[in-house]
Design a protein around this motif. Structure first.
Motif, PDB file in Angstrom:
ATOM      1  N   ASP A  89       0.844  -1.196   0.000  1.00 28.11           N
ATOM      2  CA  ASP A  89       0.000   0.000   0.000  1.00 28.11           C
ATOM      3  C   ASP A  89       0.878   1.244   0.000  1.00 28.11           C
ATOM      4  O   ASP A  89       2.106   1.158   0.027  1.00 28.11           O
ATOM      5  CB  ASP A  89      -1.003  -0.035   1.155  1.00 28.11           C
ATOM      6  CG  ASP A  89      -0.366   0.075   2.527  1.00 28.11           C
ATOM      7  OD1 ASP A  89       0.847   0.409   2.641  1.00 28.11           O
ATOM      8  OD2 ASP A  89      -1.066  -0.162   3.523  1.00 28.11           O
ATOM      9  N   GLN A  99      -8.593  -5.069  -1.757  1.00 32.49           N
ATOM     10  CA  GLN A  99      -9.277  -4.276  -0.738  1.00 32.49           C
ATOM     11  C   GLN A  99      -9.431  -2.835  -1.162  1.00 32.49           C
ATOM     12  O   GLN A  99      -8.666  -2.318  -1.961  1.00 32.49           O
ATOM     13  CB  GLN A  99      -8.509  -4.340   0.588  1.00 32.49           C
ATOM     14  CG  GLN A  99      -7.100  -3.787   0.522  1.00 32.49           C
ATOM     15  CD  GLN A  99      -6.276  -4.098   1.769  1.00 32.49           C
ATOM     16  OE1 GLN A  99      -6.588  -5.023   2.515  1.00 32.49           O
ATOM     17  NE2 GLN A  99      -5.241  -3.333   2.009  1.00 32.49           N
ATOM     18  N   HIS A 101      -9.507   1.082   0.217  1.00 34.76           N
ATOM     19  CA  HIS A 101      -8.887   1.869   1.285  1.00 34.76           C
ATOM     20  C   HIS A 101      -9.448   3.282   1.207  1.00 34.76           C
ATOM     21  O   HIS A 101      -9.224   3.989   0.221  1.00 34.76           O
ATOM     22  CB  HIS A 101      -7.371   1.872   1.099  1.00 34.76           C
ATOM     23  CG  HIS A 101      -6.627   2.501   2.222  1.00 34.76           C
ATOM     24  ND1 HIS A 101      -5.326   2.187   2.500  1.00 34.76           N
ATOM     25  CD2 HIS A 101      -6.986   3.418   3.152  1.00 34.76           C
ATOM     26  CE1 HIS A 101      -4.909   2.902   3.543  1.00 34.76           C
ATOM     27  NE2 HIS A 101      -5.911   3.658   3.940  1.00 34.76           N
ATOM     28  N   ARG A 137     -10.983  -0.797   4.247  1.00 35.75           N
ATOM     29  CA  ARG A 137     -10.310  -0.344   5.459  1.00 35.75           C
ATOM     30  C   ARG A 137     -10.013   1.144   5.390  1.00 35.75           C
ATOM     31  O   ARG A 137     -10.178   1.782   4.347  1.00 35.75           O
ATOM     32  CB  ARG A 137      -9.006  -1.112   5.649  1.00 35.75           C
ATOM     33  CG  ARG A 137      -7.956  -0.704   4.623  1.00 35.75           C
ATOM     34  CD  ARG A 137      -6.673  -1.435   4.813  1.00 35.75           C
ATOM     35  NE  ARG A 137      -5.657  -0.920   3.904  1.00 35.75           N
ATOM     36  CZ  ARG A 137      -4.405  -0.685   4.277  1.00 35.75           C
ATOM     37  NH1 ARG A 137      -4.012  -0.912   5.510  1.00 35.75           N
ATOM     38  NH2 ARG A 137      -3.542  -0.229   3.402  1.00 35.75           N
ATOM     39  N   LEU A 139      -7.289   4.164   7.742  1.00 37.74           N
ATOM     40  CA  LEU A 139      -6.357   4.434   8.831  1.00 37.74           C
ATOM     41  C   LEU A 139      -6.778   5.735   9.494  1.00 37.74           C
ATOM     42  O   LEU A 139      -7.191   6.673   8.817  1.00 37.74           O
ATOM     43  CB  LEU A 139      -4.917   4.564   8.322  1.00 37.74           C
ATOM     44  CG  LEU A 139      -4.325   3.335   7.653  1.00 37.74           C
ATOM     45  CD1 LEU A 139      -2.953   3.657   7.080  1.00 37.74           C
ATOM     46  CD2 LEU A 139      -4.232   2.179   8.625  1.00 37.74           C
ATOM     47  N   GLU A 158     -11.850  -1.493  14.791  1.00 35.68           N
ATOM     48  CA  GLU A 158     -10.395  -1.646  14.819  1.00 35.68           C
ATOM     49  C   GLU A 158     -10.006  -3.089  14.543  1.00 35.68           C
ATOM     50  O   GLU A 158     -10.645  -4.020  15.024  1.00 35.68           O
ATOM     51  CB  GLU A 158      -9.851  -1.190  16.166  1.00 35.68           C
ATOM     52  CG  GLU A 158     -10.028   0.299  16.395  1.00 35.68           C
ATOM     53  CD  GLU A 158      -9.547   0.773  17.765  1.00 35.68           C
ATOM     54  OE1 GLU A 158      -8.531   0.245  18.251  1.00 35.68           O
ATOM     55  OE2 GLU A 158     -10.214   1.659  18.320  1.00 35.68           O
ATOM     56  N   THR A 159      -8.932  -3.252  13.758  1.00 35.85           N
ATOM     57  CA  THR A 159      -8.438  -4.597  13.434  1.00 35.85           C
ATOM     58  C   THR A 159      -7.337  -5.050  14.381  1.00 35.85           C
ATOM     59  O   THR A 159      -6.974  -6.216  14.372  1.00 35.85           O
ATOM     60  CB  THR A 159      -7.861  -4.631  12.001  1.00 35.85           C
ATOM     61  OG1 THR A 159      -6.705  -3.770  11.947  1.00 35.85           O
ATOM     62  CG2 THR A 159      -8.900  -4.211  10.977  1.00 35.85           C
ATOM     63  N   THR A 162      -1.649  -1.496  13.908  1.00 34.76           N
ATOM     64  CA  THR A 162      -1.261  -0.091  14.012  1.00 34.76           C
ATOM     65  C   THR A 162      -0.175   0.178  12.984  1.00 34.76           C
ATOM     66  O   THR A 162       0.585  -0.709  12.606  1.00 34.76           O
ATOM     67  CB  THR A 162      -0.731   0.270  15.424  1.00 34.76           C
ATOM     68  OG1 THR A 162       0.386  -0.563  15.731  1.00 34.76           O
ATOM     69  CG2 THR A 162      -1.812   0.103  16.466  1.00 34.76           C
ATOM     70  N   MET A 163      -0.128   1.397  12.531  1.00 38.85           N
ATOM     71  CA  MET A 163       0.844   1.805  11.520  1.00 38.85           C
ATOM     72  C   MET A 163       1.691   2.936  12.084  1.00 38.85           C
ATOM     73  O   MET A 163       1.202   3.758  12.851  1.00 38.85           O
ATOM     74  CB  MET A 163       0.137   2.301  10.260  1.00 38.85           C
ATOM     75  CG  MET A 163      -0.833   1.320   9.637  1.00 38.85           C
ATOM     76  SD  MET A 163      -0.081   0.054   8.656  1.00 38.85           S
ATOM     77  CE  MET A 163       0.365   0.939   7.208  1.00 38.85           C
ATOM     78  N   ASP A 171      -1.287   5.320  14.205  1.00 42.52           N
ATOM     79  CA  ASP A 171      -2.404   5.229  13.271  1.00 42.52           C
ATOM     80  C   ASP A 171      -3.019   3.843  13.372  1.00 42.52           C
ATOM     81  O   ASP A 171      -2.318   2.834  13.272  1.00 42.52           O
ATOM     82  CB  ASP A 171      -1.945   5.512  11.834  1.00 42.52           C
ATOM     83  CG  ASP A 171      -1.782   6.999  11.604  1.00 42.52           C
ATOM     84  OD1 ASP A 171      -2.803   7.654  11.336  1.00 42.52           O
ATOM     85  OD2 ASP A 171      -0.649   7.507  11.716  1.00 42.52           O
ATOM     86  N   GLU A 173      -5.682   0.875  12.155  1.00 41.55           N
ATOM     87  CA  GLU A 173      -6.408   0.385  10.988  1.00 41.55           C
ATOM     88  C   GLU A 173      -7.799  -0.027  11.452  1.00 41.55           C
ATOM     89  O   GLU A 173      -7.949  -0.726  12.443  1.00 41.55           O
ATOM     90  CB  GLU A 173      -5.704  -0.821  10.363  1.00 41.55           C
ATOM     91  CG  GLU A 173      -6.454  -1.348   9.152  1.00 41.55           C
ATOM     92  CD  GLU A 173      -5.881  -2.635   8.607  1.00 41.55           C
ATOM     93  OE1 GLU A 173      -5.379  -2.607   7.470  1.00 41.55           O
ATOM     94  OE2 GLU A 173      -5.941  -3.658   9.328  1.00 41.55           O
ATOM     95  N   GLU A 175     -11.559  -1.601   9.768  1.00 39.23           N
ATOM     96  CA  GLU A 175     -12.187  -2.158   8.581  1.00 39.23           C
ATOM     97  C   GLU A 175     -13.677  -2.234   8.812  1.00 39.23           C
ATOM     98  O   GLU A 175     -14.134  -2.176   9.949  1.00 39.23           O
ATOM     99  CB  GLU A 175     -11.599  -3.523   8.207  1.00 39.23           C
ATOM    100  CG  GLU A 175     -11.941  -4.644   9.140  1.00 39.23           C
ATOM    101  CD  GLU A 175     -11.346  -5.981   8.697  1.00 39.23           C
ATOM    102  OE1 GLU A 175     -10.816  -6.091   7.581  1.00 39.23           O
ATOM    103  OE2 GLU A 175     -11.413  -6.921   9.484  1.00 39.23           O
TER     104      GLU A 175
END
Length: 185
Positions: A89, A99, A101, A137, A139, A158-159, A162-163, A171, A173, A175
């Motif tokens: 991504d 997916q 986004h 999804r 962020l 929330e999944t 984290t990013m 951040d 994620e 979905e």
């Protein structure tokens, strides 16, 4: 009030630019968007034209949805990117399945809290499902409480992923918490 929610047309790039610049002046822009007002306003018109062409109605791989108020003013937007399995991504994370986004979510202050964000999301989701997306999804920065509330209200959860986009893993994620309609599979 009657709002129109629809896909962007490529020739509407000046209005798309103006809405993006308004978003970048929002009080939470520093944690909500990956660019600053100063960097965006300095971009040439060719950048904005190309951006609109890539995400306009009929474009492949991205779709920008806008909400237009009864007076014609553009009051909100969301862009849906299609991410393909086997790629990475925009943040460098591997994509495991097809997916959607959601990015660039913005609603002008006077139009928040009336359900219009969910209508924008519905239009974006419909497009993502039509592209064959297996999930959708987004962020969101952990400190962006207003956006988190709106996304949860729209059915996102929330999944646990984290990013790290700004130097710290802040951040989250989310979905879509419900599966796409059976008719769209």
């Amino acid at each position: 009030m009657t709002y129109q929610v629809r896909s962007l047309h490529a020739d509407e790039w000046p209005r798309a630019k103006a809405l993006r610049l308004a978003a970048l002046q929002d009080p939470v822009a520093a944690i909500a968007f990956m660019e600053t007002y100063e960097s965006a306003v300095a971009r040439p018109d060719s950048f904005w034209r190309e951006r609109a062409e890539r995400s306009a109605e009929g474009a492949s791989g991205a779709q920008q949805i806008i909400a237009q108020g009864p007076d014609g003013e553009w009051v909100g937007t969301v862009t849906v990117l299609i991410e393909k399995p086997g790629t990475t991504d925009w943040a460098g994370a591997p994509v495991e399945r097809l997916q959607g986004h959601l990015v660039g979510v913005f609603m002008r202050p006077g139009h928040r809290g009336i359900g219009l964000t969910e209508v924008l999301f519905d239009a974006g989701l419909e497009w993502a499902w039509a592209q064959g997306a297996e999930r959708v999804r987004l962020l969101v920065h952990a400190d962006n409480a207003r956006a988190l509330r709106a996304y949860r209200k729209a059915g996102f959860a929330e999944t646990g992923v984290t990013m790290t986009l700004g130097g710290a893993p802040d951040d989250l994620e989310l979905e879509l918490a419900v599966e796409r309609p059976e008719s769209d599979r």
